[in-house]
Enzyme design. Structure first.
Site, PDB file in Angstrom:
ATOM      1  N   LYS A  83       8.064   0.017   5.903  1.00  0.00           N
ATOM      2  CA  LYS A  83       7.429   1.161   5.456  1.00  0.00           C
ATOM      3  C   LYS A  83       8.579   2.188   4.995  1.00  0.00           C
ATOM      4  CE  LYS A  83       4.702   3.633   8.076  1.00  0.00           C
ATOM      5  NZ  LYS A  83       4.063   4.339   9.390  1.00  0.00           N
ATOM      6  N   PHE A  94       2.707   9.272   3.850  1.00  0.00           N
ATOM      7  CA  PHE A  94       3.888   9.127   4.285  1.00  0.00           C
ATOM      8  C   PHE A  94       4.789   8.377   3.592  1.00  0.00           C
ATOM      9  CE2 PHE A  94       0.941   5.583   4.920  1.00  0.00           C
ATOM     10  CZ  PHE A  94       1.829   4.293   4.300  1.00  0.00           C
ATOM     11  N   GLY A  95       4.437   7.517   2.257  1.00  0.00           N
ATOM     12  CA  GLY A  95       5.506   7.117   1.449  1.00  0.00           C
ATOM     13  C   GLY A  95       4.847   5.533   1.056  1.00  0.00           C
ATOM     14  N   VAL A 108       4.512   0.999   1.481  1.00  0.00           N
ATOM     15  CA  VAL A 108       4.511  -0.136   2.278  1.00  0.00           C
ATOM     16  C   VAL A 108       4.696  -1.419   1.680  1.00  0.00           C
ATOM     17  CG1 VAL A 108       3.834  -1.634   4.332  1.00  0.00           C
ATOM     18  CG2 VAL A 108       3.147   0.756   4.295  1.00  0.00           C
ATOM     19  N   GLY A 114       0.535   5.872   0.885  1.00  0.00           N
ATOM     20  CA  GLY A 114      -0.178   6.963   1.384  1.00  0.00           C
ATOM     21  C   GLY A 114       0.845   8.324   1.356  1.00  0.00           C
ATOM     22  N   GLY A 133       0.768  -1.234  -0.234  1.00  0.00           N
ATOM     23  CA  GLY A 133      -0.118   0.059   0.085  1.00  0.00           C
ATOM     24  C   GLY A 133       0.695   1.097  -0.001  1.00  0.00           C
ATOM     25  N   ASP A 178      -3.898   9.595  16.700  1.00  0.00           N
ATOM     26  CA  ASP A 178      -4.196   9.430  15.436  1.00  0.00           C
ATOM     27  C   ASP A 178      -4.960   7.911  15.337  1.00  0.00           C
ATOM     28  OD1 ASP A 178      -4.670   9.918  12.763  1.00  0.00           O
ATOM     29  OD2 ASP A 178      -2.963   9.415  12.044  1.00  0.00           O
TER      30      ASP A 178
END
Length: 358
Positions: free
Chosen positions: A90, A73-74, A76, A71, A69, A189
């Site tokens: 990640k 953030f980067g 995975v 997002g 996946g 979060d």
């Protein structure tokens, strides 16, 4: 002749070393965020997690072939360690700000060990390359499980018992962060996307990039600006006019998440019928007040109805606007494990979001 060549080589090497040192110092000066991360890593040289090089990351992930996946953030990737364990790697995108998110993740995760907290097995920090290595969760995130279009994973049908077990597991994980660590950790979060499920659907809290580490004695914390995801942010995190930021802020996010688990839908503007939309916590609170059937798709018998009713009442207590009115996460665990008939219905919650402040 030979002496002259030797002196010339020595001078060249010395010049290269001087130039390299000057270049490194200049690079460090221009990249203060790396200084902060380096200082943290030096202070925490005793971390019980392994530091990997970027070349080792490539070997672990087989040159990043299996993407799980991505997002903001980067990305995975699935990988495998030398001992055969499968892991999720990640790979973080460009270092933001002063590297606080990366430091938060490593600092928070290195302090934790609990069945309902994702295990951080290692990290990489090499130049601009940063990565975090976690235990692999074969059933992905809770987000993929709870919404109506994704109500089945493999041959496992979503049921109320699974929902109830996941809700209690996440609450116990938060209880550990709030009370069980040497330091108190506020997550900031909590949402379905950050709850990962192992092969037995045991939930594990992940993504500590926004976490705040504080002393056990601190009941209130100081943060700058809002942090979290719209739809799960506690009112006081968005505006201090609602009260002080504390562990109760995580309780609010948890309550919003459990309501989504119950309803199988997003809380904000959740669809009720073909022609109208309403804030889901209002809708389900009205049903409880009028003692109507909850009418949710996963309720198959009276036992299911009691479990869902309990989860709903507890989550409505969690999303009260006034932080002092919300239960602690320890009380949440107690309520979820207790009898439904002992629970009182809370007041109707505000519809709060940063875009529609009451």
């Amino acid at each position: 002749m030979k002496m002259g060549i030797a002196l010339g080589l020595a001078a060249a090497v010395t010049l290269l070393l001087v130039m390299g040192t000057l270049f490194y110092r200049r690079w460090k000066k221009q990249n203060p965020k790396h200084l902060l991360v380096d200082a943290f890593l030096e202070r925490h040289g005793h971390l019980q997690i392994k530091r990997y090089s970027y070349s080792e990351m490539k070997k672990v992930t087989n040159s990043f072939k299996n993407k799980l996946g991505e997002g903001g953030f980067g990305s995975v990737y699935k990988g495998q360690l030398k001992d055969g364990r499968h892991v999720a790697v990640k790979i973080l995108s460009e270092l933001k700000g002063d590297g606080e998110d990366f430091i938060n993740e490593v600092a928070s995760m290195s302090r934790t060990s609990h069945v309902n907290i994702i295990a951080l097995l290692g990290f990489c920090f090499q130049g601009s390359k940063r990565a975090l290595i976690y235990e692999y969760m074969p059933n992905g995130s809770l987000e993929k499980l709870i919404y109506e279009d994704n109500a089945v994973i493999g041959d496992r049908q979503l049921d109320c018992q699974t929902l109830h077990d996941i809700a209690i597991g996440v609450a116990r994980g938060l209880e550990y962060l709030h009370k069980g660590c040497n330091t108190r950790i506020l997550h900031f979060d909590i949402k379905p996307h950050n709850i990962l499920l192992d092969e037995n659907f045991c939930p594990k809290i992940s993504d500590f990039g926004l976490a705040k580490v504080c002393t056990r004695k601190e009941s209130k914390v100081s943060i700058f600006g809002a942090r979290g995801t719209v739809g799960y942010i506690a009112p006081e995190v968005f505006s201090r006019n609602f009260g002080a930021v504390s562990h109760k802020s995580d309780v609010y996010s948890y309550g919003m998440m459990v309501l989504e688990m119950v309803g199988g839908r997003k809380n904000i503007k959740a669809e009720v019928d073909a022609s109208s939309e309403i804030y889901f916590p209002y809708w389900i609170h009205n049903r409880l007040v009028s003692n109507q059937e909850l009418g949710l798709q996963n309720i198959r018998n009276e036992y299911d109805n009691e479990m869902v009713r309990k989860m709903t009442i507890v989550s409505l207590w969690c999303i009260q606007t006034n932080p002092s009115t919300r239960p602690s996460i320890s009380k949440v665990v107690e309520m979820l494990e207790g009898r439904t008939e002992l629970l009182q219905l809370p007041p109707k919650p505000y519809w709060f979001s940063p875009s529609t402040s009451p």
